[in-house]
Design an enzyme around this catalytic site. Sequence first.
Site, PDB file in Angstrom:
ATOM      1  CG  ASP A   3      -1.047   3.326   6.275  1.00 49.16           C
ATOM      2  OD1 ASP A   3      -1.443   3.670   5.341  1.00 49.16           O
ATOM      3  OD2 ASP A   3      -1.289   3.774   7.466  1.00 49.16           O
ATOM      4  CD  GLU A  18      -4.774   1.200  -1.901  1.00 49.91           C
ATOM      5  OE1 GLU A  18      -4.757   2.176  -1.841  1.00 49.91           O
ATOM      6  OE2 GLU A  18      -5.021   0.290  -1.088  1.00 49.91           O
ATOM      7  CG  ASP A  55      -1.732   1.063   1.237  1.00 49.25           C
ATOM      8  OD1 ASP A  55      -1.940   1.760   0.377  1.00 49.25           O
ATOM      9  OD2 ASP A  55      -2.351   1.864   2.413  1.00 49.25           O
TER      10      ASP A  55
END
Length: 186
Positions: A146, A71, A11
């Site tokens: 995260d 992502e 991410d």
Amino acid sequence: MTENKIILGVDPGTNITGYGLLKITDGKPSMIAMGVLELSKNDDHYVRLNRIFQRIISLIDEFKPDELAIESPFFGKNVQSMLKLGRAQGVAIAAAISRNIPVAEYAPLKIKLAITGNGRASKEQVADLLKKTLKIPDRNMPTILDATDGLAVALCHFYQNGTVKHAKSAGNWKNFALKNPTRIRK
């Protein structure tokens, strides 16, 4: 049956980059590690990008993932923020490419939908479902979510049949259940 492999999920972010590693054994995912790279202490954007690149390289060298799932940036109102996010994603992808690791990108909505069934799920909902699905003990759950976002990217990739190519839609629930028996709870 899915082949055995390791998936690194990322991410990307210029303040915090989250990552998670999944081991797939006999078609069943289990968490190897997850964590974050905190970057906000350094004001130089290029130093932050270098730290992302170096951390992804070190994770690749340590865990030897077979694939990287990342992502993709989402469209936002702040163009400068989106450009910085795209650069963070780019250096993570470059790290994987430099080690000949295939890369797959997933939109945030698709990741949340794959994990929770709700494309608008919160970080907390994603973390809670990862904890239940992967049987992660409370003591191993991070305070910075995260990290779970990075793990969610890896699990989303596994749910997409663990391939870099995008799988065809099942078409209906019956076909989905037949193609994904490990995702059905009784």
